[in-house]
Write an enzyme that holds these catalytic residues in place. Structure first.
Site, PDB file in Angstrom:
ATOM      1  CB  CYS A  84      66.595  90.390  38.848  1.00 57.85           C
ATOM      2  SG  CYS A  84      68.298  90.761  39.451  1.00 57.85           S
ATOM      3  NE  ARG A 117      68.974  79.766  30.531  1.00 57.25           N
ATOM      4  CZ  ARG A 117      69.678  79.054  29.823  1.00 57.25           C
ATOM      5  NH1 ARG A 117      69.585  77.769  29.740  1.00 57.25           N
ATOM      6  NH2 ARG A 117      70.348  79.681  28.826  1.00 57.25           N
ATOM      7  NE  ARG A 118      73.355  79.302  27.780  1.00 54.24           N
ATOM      8  CZ  ARG A 118      73.445  80.238  27.026  1.00 54.24           C
ATOM      9  NH1 ARG A 118      74.581  81.242  27.117  1.00 54.24           N
ATOM     10  NH2 ARG A 118      72.867  80.474  26.185  1.00 54.24           N
ATOM     11  CG  ASP A 142      68.886  89.554  25.030  1.00 48.53           C
ATOM     12  OD1 ASP A 142      69.174  88.674  26.033  1.00 48.53           O
ATOM     13  OD2 ASP A 142      69.591  89.534  23.729  1.00 48.53           O
TER      14      ASP A 142
HETATM   15  N1  LIG Z   1      72.627  86.375  26.472  1.00 47.21           N
HETATM   16  C1  LIG Z   1      73.322  86.910  24.920  1.00 47.21           C
HETATM   17  C2  LIG Z   1      72.161  86.444  23.608  1.00 47.21           C
HETATM   18  N2  LIG Z   1      71.095  86.748  23.494  1.00 47.21           N
HETATM   19  C3  LIG Z   1      70.727  86.378  22.427  1.00 47.21           C
HETATM   20  C4  LIG Z   1      71.531  85.328  22.020  1.00 47.21           C
HETATM   21  C5  LIG Z   1      71.219  84.412  20.896  1.00 47.21           C
HETATM   22  C6  LIG Z   1      70.349  83.189  21.471  1.00 47.21           C
HETATM   23  C7  LIG Z   1      69.003  83.513  20.927  1.00 47.21           C
HETATM   24  O1  LIG Z   1      68.552  83.734  19.835  1.00 47.21           O
HETATM   25  O2  LIG Z   1      67.980  83.339  21.944  1.00 47.21           O
HETATM   26  C8  LIG Z   1      72.649  85.357  23.087  1.00 47.21           C
HETATM   27  C9  LIG Z   1      73.745  84.519  23.192  1.00 47.21           C
HETATM   28  C10 LIG Z   1      73.807  83.140  23.835  1.00 47.21           C
HETATM   29  O3  LIG Z   1      73.032  83.269  24.637  1.00 47.21           O
HETATM   30  O4  LIG Z   1      74.659  82.249  23.677  1.00 47.21           O
END
Ligand SMILES: NCc1[nH]cc(CCC(=O)O)c1CC(=O)O
Length: 309
Positions: free
Chosen positions: A241, A129-130, A82
């Site tokens: 972005c 991405r997923r 993040d």
């Molecule tokens: N996008 C949200 C987010 N930010 C961090 C995590 C936990 C995963 C991490 O520790 O990198 C998640 C949840 C997810 O992607 O399922």
């Protein structure tokens, strides 16, 4: 001895990560007292819109960074994935502790793996991405956006018309959910994780040398090296972005091996490269250059335009 104030978002995941870091520091022999101060961020208040549309990564970190500047808190723990590419003046990532599981996981109703999901099955994710990588493997599936924290998403899988959802293994583990919930671990050859996935970033003031020396005790050399390659690559491609970019590095002996991916959200075009070398910055640069040569810029620009609409 100085008491250390730690800022945290109030979600279960954020608080768990923060407390995990404090515990690692204690295990490393730090004897200071710690206090956790909860902070509400803009990202926590927005629940029903696709995250990529409302501003992506910065959302969760801005208020925390203000508290750092104002010296209301001394450090904060973020999910590395993040973290924006560049930090504001005066703030640094002062430590990167050992990474949790880097993989994404498929959690489906009735434990049906990705390849065996029925045609047209609905998969919940809010990550382009997923979505790109799932559709590349299974173009017949339907991607449906899903928002909310990890616990909410798992509840939605049970209560709403999703056949499966995708979550990071690390988040699931950290909030204390049973790993038995996972139907299938998606290895990077099927789904390249987000850059930094599973890793944490500890952010503090650059000039707080006393604290930064303390935080350095839980720096993990392996994670620093691999995340450096991943983030160098991401920073050269991205303009802040949320786009379908994956990057995961591991070490083989002295070599950093980086799996890098850029795709279109519909999964029809997937660009992939594997780059190896001893210098993580060089590996990251080379991966970015290779993907740009393959046409990554066009894909990124197109996705950004669509997000802006
Ligand atoms: N996008 C949200 C987010 N930010 C961090 C995590 C936990 C995963 C991490 O520790 O990198 C998640 C949840 C997810 O992607 O399922």
């Amino acid at each position: 001895m100085r008491k250390i104030i730690v800022g945290s978002r109030q979600s279960n995941l954020a608080l768990t990560q923060t407390n995990w870091v404090i515990n690692e520091l204690k295990k490393a022999g730090v004897e200071n007292e710690f206090e956790v101060k909860k902070i509400v961020t803009k990202g926590d208040k927005i629940l029903d819109v696709t995250l990529s549309k409302v501003g992506g990564k910065g959302l969760f970190v801005k208020e925390i960074e203000k508290a750092l500047y104002d010296k209301e808190i001394d450090f904060a723990v973020h999910s590395m994935k993040d973290m924006p590419a560049a930090l504001p003046e005066g703030l640094i990532i002062s430590a990167i502790p050992v990474r949790e599981d880097h993989r994404d996981a498929l959690i489906s109703k009735n434990q049906v793996p990705l390849r065996e999901l029925p045609e047209g099955a609905v998969v919940g994710t809010s990550s382009l991405r997923r979505a790109a990588q799932i559709l590349a493997e299974r173009p017949d599936l339907e991607i449906k956006w899903i928002r909310g924290n990890i616990e909410t998403r798992i509840r939605k899988l049970q209560e709403e018309d999703y056949d499966a959802i995708i979550l990071a293994v690390s988040g699931l583990k950290r909030v204390g959910l049973n790993e038995d919930l996972i139907t299938e671990y998606l290895e990077p050859d099927v789904c390249v994780p987000a850059v930094g996935q599973g890793a944490l970033a500890i952010e503090s003031r650059e000039d707080d040398q006393e604290l930064n020396d303390i935080l350095a005790k839980i720096n993990d050399a392996y994670t620093v090296k691999t995340v450096t390659a991943e983030r160098t690559y991401l920073n050269l491609l991205e303009g802040g972005c949320q786009i379908p970019i994956g990057g995961f590095a591991h070490l083989e002996n002295e070599d950093v091996v980086l799996n890098a991916l850029v795709g279109t959200p519909d999964g029809k075009t997937i660009l992939k490269e594997v780059v190896r070398g001893t210098d993580p910055v060089q590996v990251g640069k080379e991966a970015a250059e290779k993907l740009l040569r393959l046409g990554a810029k066009d894909i990124i620009e197109r996705v950004k335009e669509e997000l802006d609409q």
